[in-house]
Design an enzyme around this catalytic site. Structure first.
Site, PDB file in Angstrom:
ATOM      1  N   ASP A 108       0.812  -1.230   0.000  1.00 24.14           N
ATOM      2  CA  ASP A 108       0.000   0.000   0.000  1.00 24.14           C
ATOM      3  C   ASP A 108       0.837   1.268   0.000  1.00 24.14           C
ATOM      4  O   ASP A 108       0.406   2.307   0.518  1.00 24.14           O
ATOM      5  CB  ASP A 108      -0.964   0.021   1.203  1.00 24.14           C
ATOM      6  CG  ASP A 108      -1.881  -1.180   1.208  1.00 24.14           C
ATOM      7  OD1 ASP A 108      -2.237  -1.645   0.111  1.00 24.14           O
ATOM      8  OD2 ASP A 108      -2.238  -1.658   2.295  1.00 24.14           O
TER       9      ASP A 108
ATOM     10  N   GLY B  78      -4.565  -4.174  -3.812  1.00 29.65           N
ATOM     11  CA  GLY B  78      -5.538  -3.114  -4.078  1.00 29.65           C
ATOM     12  C   GLY B  78      -4.740  -1.893  -4.469  1.00 29.65           C
ATOM     13  O   GLY B  78      -4.077  -1.302  -3.629  1.00 29.65           O
ATOM     14  N   HIS B  79      -4.719  -1.574  -5.757  1.00 22.76           N
ATOM     15  CA  HIS B  79      -3.893  -0.472  -6.260  1.00 22.76           C
ATOM     16  C   HIS B  79      -4.800   0.669  -6.706  1.00 22.76           C
ATOM     17  O   HIS B  79      -5.669   0.483  -7.550  1.00 22.76           O
ATOM     18  CB  HIS B  79      -3.017  -0.947  -7.427  1.00 22.76           C
ATOM     19  CG  HIS B  79      -2.018  -1.987  -7.010  1.00 22.76           C
ATOM     20  ND1 HIS B  79      -1.137  -2.565  -7.874  1.00 22.76           N
ATOM     21  CD2 HIS B  79      -1.765  -2.533  -5.795  1.00 22.76           C
ATOM     22  CE1 HIS B  79      -0.374  -3.440  -7.208  1.00 22.76           C
ATOM     23  NE2 HIS B  79      -0.748  -3.439  -5.951  1.00 22.76           N
TER      24      HIS B  79
ATOM     25  N   GLN C  39       1.926  -6.006  -3.390  1.00 22.11           N
ATOM     26  CA  GLN C  39       2.372  -6.094  -1.989  1.00 22.11           C
ATOM     27  C   GLN C  39       3.669  -5.292  -1.803  1.00 22.11           C
ATOM     28  O   GLN C  39       3.861  -4.295  -2.463  1.00 22.11           O
ATOM     29  CB  GLN C  39       2.537  -7.563  -1.551  1.00 22.11           C
ATOM     30  CG  GLN C  39       1.220  -8.310  -1.410  1.00 22.11           C
ATOM     31  CD  GLN C  39       0.625  -8.796  -2.706  1.00 22.11           C
ATOM     32  OE1 GLN C  39       1.299  -9.418  -3.510  1.00 22.11           O
ATOM     33  NE2 GLN C  39      -0.634  -8.530  -2.934  1.00 22.11           N
TER      34      GLN C  39
ATOM     35  N   LYS D 117       1.913   2.174  -5.126  1.00 24.04           N
ATOM     36  CA  LYS D 117       2.478   1.640  -6.385  1.00 24.04           C
ATOM     37  C   LYS D 117       1.578   1.945  -7.574  1.00 24.04           C
ATOM     38  O   LYS D 117       2.058   2.303  -8.656  1.00 24.04           O
ATOM     39  CB  LYS D 117       2.656   0.105  -6.265  1.00 24.04           C
ATOM     40  CG  LYS D 117       3.606  -0.305  -5.162  1.00 24.04           C
ATOM     41  CD  LYS D 117       3.611  -1.807  -4.960  1.00 24.04           C
ATOM     42  CE  LYS D 117       2.333  -2.366  -4.402  1.00 24.04           C
ATOM     43  NZ  LYS D 117       2.028  -2.025  -3.000  1.00 24.04           N
TER      44      LYS D 117
END
Ligand code: GDP
Ligand code: IMO
Ligand code: MG
Length: 424
Positions: free
Chosen positions: A12, A39-40, A224, A15
């Site tokens: 988080d 979750g990007h 990640q 990225k």
């Protein structure tokens, strides 16, 4: 030029935002590891996109998006994402390719993830319950694995699923006393996946090497963060893939020497979701301030993120094992309003000072941070467009972190939007 963008903390870091920005000058964006646990977030103007499996390049309509062998693909999640982007006028047809060797996350993986976590009580890892560990487990175990190419041969898949589900149900019943799952229902879903995803599936290793030979440029998008790497992170509080840049080659079939630049992404502080040691954690008013101002709630699970000071021991380690060339440091704006800011420069473990990060969770849980304190700044940074306009204390913070971690910080984030990024 080919680039690899990865997280230098516990995920988080931002990225998605950096990949989206750098994708502008590239032809192809590749997701090479992890799955729908990621979750990007990409924010363009007032529109926010949260991506779990699609590469963050998907938002750019001319970018080719590739999901390679190292990813575990949850077709339900992927199809939902494709539909959601479609509703916003962004179509993936003809520009999304999925490796035929990527493993498929099925309902029994998610069930196993949930049952295992529940059975562990306070010792749980705190997974995202996206079936990641069980799917990678089946990959390594080989016998019960389902890959994207299995969806192309439904008769054989039906027989295979019968055997797998039979085995899984024995485990569910004997170990967890849980209800069985139905092989037929899973097979029916697989028929839908095959019909909808068949055209996207191909040998992505061949595609990437041909593209490189044709002079195309690629952004490899890590999921990640280095500290969640299965081999080099804070085991067992990690994910089940090589989430550091070391996973890029095995996860994509492209050797690291074909990548000219490795860019690490870090926040100006530290966050972590789930269990495991976190030496610079501020489980207090400071942590709460950071959480509220930085909107530190999980993109995938909505869980509040644990927050703490910037840990230079963590980031130096991640940059070292990842061969990082330069760093994007995000969320500098979130630190505005703090009277002073702290940087963890070293640990004290059993009375000894250490600069090299101990990935061993037991040792790490004994680490006490040795901090350096710097003066904070009150000004809000979100409207600033030039690094040189930042308050002197904010500039000093960045240059001092740079000195400690001995890597150049070339991008600084002052807000979630694509436009709120300062280049140096
Ligand atoms: P990822 O998993 O590394 O892509 O990061 P996430 O999207 O899970 O979390 C990063 C969060 O920070 C998202 O909500 C982003 O919109 C937000 N973000 C990214 N950069 C900045 C920044 O510089 N400042 C602020 N305030 N938010 C940012
Ligand atoms: P992005 O790509 C933050 C964490 C989970 C848990 C551990 C294992 O958005 O940075 P898993 O479901 O992978 O078995 O969970 O890893 N985790 C993440 N934390 N960001 C992520 O992805 C994460 N993916 C997994 O919270 O502690
Ligand atoms: Mg995330």
């Amino acid at each position: 030029m080919n680039l690899c963008i990865t997280g230098l903390q516990w995920g988080d870091e931002g990225k998605g935002k950096i990949v989206d920005i750098l994708a502008e000058k590239c032809d192809i964006v590749v997701r090479y590891g992890g799955g729908a646990n990621a979750g990007h977030t990409v924010v363009i103007g007032d529109t926010k996109f949260a991506l779990h499996l699609l590469p963050s390049g998907s938002i750019r309509k001319n970018t080719i998006c590739v999901i390679t062998n190292g990813v575990v693909v949850d077709p339900d999640c992927l199809l939902t994402e494709i539909d959601t982007l479609g509703e916003k006028g962004i179509t993936l047809t003809g520009r999304l390719f999925i490796s035929e060797s990527a493993h498929v996350v099925l309902d029994y993986h998610k069930k196993e993830d949930q049952l295992r976590e529940e059975s562990l009580g306070k010792d749980k890892i705190g997974t995202t319950i996206r079936g990641i560990g069980p799917c990678y487990g089946d990959k390594v175990g080989r016998t019960f694995a389902v890959r994207m190419d299995d969806l192309q041969n439904l008769d054989e898949l039906k027989v295979k699923l019968g055997k797998i589900v039979d085995y899984k149900n024995k485990v569910f019943s004997a170990v967890y006393g849980a209800e069985p799952i139905k092989a037929d229902e899973i097979f029916e879903k697989c028929k839908v996946y095959a019909a909808k995803l068949g055209d996207f599936t191909m040998d992505t290793t061949e595609f990437l090497h041909k593209s490189i030979a044709d002079g195309k440029s690629i952004v490899f998008e890590g999921a990640q963060g280095a500290l969640l790497d299965l081999d080099h992170g804070t085991f067992p509080f990690v994910t089940s893939s090589n989430a550091s840049p070391l996973g890029m080659s095995s996860g994509s079939g492209v050797p690291a020497k074909m990548v000219e630049k490795f860019i690490g992404v870090a926040k100006a502080y530290t966050t972590r979701v789930g269990g495991g040691p976190f030496p610079s954690e501020q489980d207090n008013e400071i942590g709460e301030k950071i959480r509220v101002k930085g909107h530190e709630y999980g993109t995938t699970t909505g869980r509040p993120r644990r927050c703490g000071w910037f840990d230079a021991v963590v980031v130096s380690y991640a940059a070292t094992i990842g061969g990082i060339d330069e760093i994007a440091m995000l969320h500098l704006d979130t630190l505005s309003g703090l009277k002073e800011v702290k940087i963890c420069k070293a640990y004290e473990i059993d009375g000894k000072e250490t600069l090299f990060f101990p990935a061993n969770s037991e040792k790490l849980s004994k680490a006490k941070c040795i901090y350096e304190t710097m003066p904070g700044w009150d000004e809000e940074l979100t409207e600033m467009t030039d690094f040189n306009d930042l308050p002197a204390n904010a500039q000093n913070y960045i240059t001092h972190v740079e000195e400690i971690i001995k890597k150049p910080i070339t991008m600084v984030g002052v807000g979630p939007k694509r436009s709120q990024t300062l280049f140096r």
